[in-house]
Scaffold this motif. Sequence first.
Motif, mmCIF file in Angstrom:
data_model
loop_
_atom_site.group_PDB
_atom_site.id
_atom_site.type_symbol
_atom_site.label_atom_id
_atom_site.label_comp_id
_atom_site.label_asym_id
_atom_site.label_seq_id
_atom_site.Cartn_x
_atom_site.Cartn_y
_atom_site.Cartn_z
ATOM 1 N N LYS A 76 0.829 -1.215 0.000
ATOM 2 C CA LYS A 76 0.000 0.000 0.000
ATOM 3 C C LYS A 76 0.854 1.252 0.000
ATOM 4 O O LYS A 76 0.504 2.261 -0.628
ATOM 5 N N GLN A 77 1.973 1.214 0.716
ATOM 6 C CA GLN A 77 2.878 2.362 0.717
ATOM 7 C C GLN A 77 3.520 2.559 -0.652
ATOM 8 O O GLN A 77 3.696 3.694 -1.106
ATOM 9 N N SER B 250 1.053 4.102 -2.987
ATOM 10 C CA SER B 250 0.746 5.507 -2.713
ATOM 11 C C SER B 250 1.549 6.469 -3.573
ATOM 12 O O SER B 250 1.284 7.675 -3.558
ATOM 13 N N ASN C 226 -3.569 7.916 -6.236
ATOM 14 C CA ASN C 226 -3.647 9.254 -5.658
ATOM 15 C C ASN C 226 -4.880 10.024 -6.105
ATOM 16 O O ASN C 226 -5.345 10.918 -5.390
ATOM 17 N N TYR D 81 -7.136 8.904 -3.467
ATOM 18 C CA TYR D 81 -6.876 9.550 -2.185
ATOM 19 C C TYR D 81 -7.457 10.960 -2.168
ATOM 20 O O TYR D 81 -8.023 11.402 -1.156
ATOM 21 N N VAL E 81 -4.654 5.836 2.465
ATOM 22 C CA VAL E 81 -3.268 5.688 2.905
ATOM 23 C C VAL E 81 -2.565 7.035 2.981
ATOM 24 O O VAL E 81 -1.739 7.274 3.863
ATOM 25 N N ALA E 82 -2.882 7.938 2.074
ATOM 26 C CA ALA E 82 -2.240 9.256 2.030
ATOM 27 C C ALA E 82 -3.312 10.350 2.044
ATOM 28 O O ALA E 82 -4.464 10.114 1.681
#
Length: 287
Positions: free
Chosen positions: A221-222, A225, A231, A234, A255-256
Motif C-alpha cells: 500500500k505504501q 501511494s 492518488n 486519495y 493511505v495518504a
Amino acid sequence: MLAAFSWESYKLYKRPAVWVCIGLLLFLAIGLGYATFYLVYTFAPARSSTGLPPGVTLKDFKIALYPISLVKYTLGTWDTLGGVFALILGVLSQGSEYGWGTVKTLYTQRPGRVALLLGKLAALSLAVLVLVLGLFAVGAISSYVVASIDGKSTAYPDSIVLLKGLASGWLIFEFWAIFGFALATLFRQSAMAICLGLAYAIVIEGIIFSVAANVGGDTVKQVESWFPVANTGYLSASFGAAVPEAMAKTIAKPVADANHAVIVLLVYLTVFIAGSAVLVRARDVTG
C-alpha cells in the motif's frame, strides 16, 4: 503560444467526437449516477438490505444523491470512470494529428514545436475544465431534483468545499487527459494509447496492486501511494464518503492525505508534459 491555443481550442470546439465524449459522460452522470440509483434505493425489496449494519437500509444511501453530498458523490463516483473519458479527450487531442497526417504540417511551420505543444495542452486543459464544470452542474441539478422529490434539504456544501471539489476534480481529470496525451505522443496513434491507458489503470493499479496487497499488506500500500491512479482516489476520498452516517466510521481512511495526492499528481503531470515536449522536439516528422 496564444495563437496555438486559439487554433487548438477552435479545433476541439468543432470536433463532434469531443462533444460526444463530454455528452456521454454527462448522460451517464444523470441516467446512471442519479436516476438509476434513485430507483434502486427507493424501490429495492427489503431483503436487498441484508448484510448492511443494523438499522441501515438501501434507502439510507439516498443521502449520497442529495445536494449536501454533491462533492463527495461526484468525485467518489467519477474519479476513475470519468477519468477514462478525460483520457480519451487527451488521446484525441494529440493522437488524431498522427492519424490525419497533419502533424508534419503542424511541426514544420510557426509557431515552434514546444509553443504549439503548450498551446495544445492549454486547449486540452480548457476542455477538461468544461467537462468538470458540466459534471458538477448536472450533479447539482439532479441532486436538487432528487431532494425535492423526497422532501429533503436542498442545501449544497459551502462555497469553499465546492471550489475545492471543482479544483480537485479538474486536477484528477487533468492527470488522465495529460496521461492520454503523453501516450498518444509516445506511440503516435490513438488506438494504442487508449488501450494501454486503460490497461494500466485496470491491470496494474486495479488488479495487480489489489492482489499484491493481500500478500504484502501495508508495504504494498505504501508503494502504491506513489502511483497516480491511487492518488486520484486519495484526493477524492479526502472529502469523505457519501454513505449513511452509521457507516461513515467503517470506511477505511486513505493511505495518504490530500496534500500528498496533489503533489504526486502534479509531479506526474510535469513528467508527462516534459516527456511529450522532449519527444516532439527530438523526432523527425518530415520523413
